[in-house]
Design a protein around this motif. Structure first.
Motif, PDB file in Angstrom:
ATOM      1  N   ASP A 146       0.895  -1.363   0.014  1.00 50.61           N
ATOM      2  CA  ASP A 146      -0.005  -0.061  -0.004  1.00 50.61           C
ATOM      3  C   ASP A 146       1.050   1.114  -0.057  1.00 50.61           C
ATOM      4  O   ASP A 146       0.597   2.098  -0.864  1.00 50.61           O
ATOM      5  N   ILE A 149       2.264   1.719  -3.539  1.00 49.64           N
ATOM      6  CA  ILE A 149       1.344   2.093  -4.410  1.00 49.64           C
ATOM      7  C   ILE A 149       1.262   3.558  -4.075  1.00 49.64           C
ATOM      8  O   ILE A 149       1.118   4.453  -5.051  1.00 49.64           O
ATOM      9  N   GLN A 150       1.208   4.072  -2.985  1.00 48.86           N
ATOM     10  CA  GLN A 150       1.098   5.576  -2.562  1.00 48.86           C
ATOM     11  C   GLN A 150       2.033   6.274  -3.073  1.00 48.86           C
ATOM     12  O   GLN A 150       1.893   7.423  -3.850  1.00 48.86           O
ATOM     13  N   THR A 152       4.091   5.477  -5.709  1.00 48.30           N
ATOM     14  CA  THR A 152       3.896   5.724  -7.304  1.00 48.30           C
ATOM     15  C   THR A 152       3.257   6.913  -7.803  1.00 48.30           C
ATOM     16  O   THR A 152       3.535   7.504  -8.689  1.00 48.30           O
ATOM     17  N   GLN A 153       2.393   7.536  -6.594  1.00 47.67           N
ATOM     18  CA  GLN A 153       1.535   8.573  -7.047  1.00 47.67           C
ATOM     19  C   GLN A 153       2.202   9.839  -6.557  1.00 47.67           C
ATOM     20  O   GLN A 153       1.765  10.869  -6.955  1.00 47.67           O
ATOM     21  N   GLN A 164       7.743   1.879  -8.165  1.00 48.21           N
ATOM     22  CA  GLN A 164       7.149   1.329  -9.485  1.00 48.21           C
ATOM     23  C   GLN A 164       7.976   0.064  -9.625  1.00 48.21           C
ATOM     24  O   GLN A 164       7.523  -0.935  -9.969  1.00 48.21           O
ATOM     25  N   LEU A 167       7.232  -2.614  -7.073  1.00 50.14           N
ATOM     26  CA  LEU A 167       6.012  -3.000  -7.260  1.00 50.14           C
ATOM     27  C   LEU A 167       5.942  -4.163  -8.295  1.00 50.14           C
ATOM     28  O   LEU A 167       5.602  -5.298  -8.493  1.00 50.14           O
TER      29      LEU A 167
END
Length: 176
Positions: A146, A149-150, A152-153, A164, A167
């Motif tokens: 999680d 993913i956060q 990557t933003q 990235q 992941l």
């Protein structure tokens, strides 16, 4: 002591690499000055770049010193240098084995939540370097994924690119 040469041969003071590292560890342990501790820790982390120092690091318990700083220290710069030191030397198989048997993964995961950018980048890289079939379950957890993913933003390309890669290369087996 911090001004001594970093060469492989004894320098003008007569200290070789092992003795120099030993003197740094002693200075870190004995000094009461936060600035001196920080400077010594930065030097130790820089020495972690060179594989010739890895045996000395193990003999002098410098990996333990880094782990202790991460676990106990509140100063963000101290944690940054300790995490950087671990990241720099965890590619060595013996260091990696030692760190995997310690609480390094747990401490590294805590560093993912740091507000210090360098600490987080070192933590992500360390988790990638420490990834093995045996460590996979400890590293690839829902909270870690999680956070990745956060990241990557993030508008910070260093965060987003490294997350990235994490992941893509490491977390594809989550839930399998």
């Amino acid at each position: 002591i911090l001004k001594m040469a970093h060469g492989r041969k004894p320098d003008k003071t007569g200290l070789g690499r092992f003795q120099y590292l030993q003197a740094l560890v002693k200075e870190f342990q004995d000094t009461h000055s936060k600035d001196n501790k920080l400077q010594v820790l930065a030097n130790l982390a820089n020495f972690a770049y060179d594989p010739i120092n890895y045996e000395h690091f193990r003999q002098l318990n410098i990996l333990d010193l880094f782990l202790d700083v991460i676990a106990e220290e509140k100063d963000m710069k101290m944690i940054e240098f300790a995490m950087g030191g671990i990241c720099n030397c965890c590619l060595d198989e013996l260091n990696k084995e030692f760190l995997l048997q310690s609480d390094c993964i747990e401490q590294t995961i805590k560093c993912l939540k740091s507000s210090n950018e360098e600490t987080v980048l070192s933590a992500i890289s360390t988790l990638m370097y420490m990834f093995t079939p045996e460590s996979k379950e400890a590293i690839i957890t829902k909270p870690v994924v999680d956070l990745m993913i956060q990241f990557t933003q993030s508008s910070n390309k260093r965060f987003s690119n490294l997350a990235q890669i994490f992941l893509q290369d490491y977390s594809t087996t989550l839930g399998k």
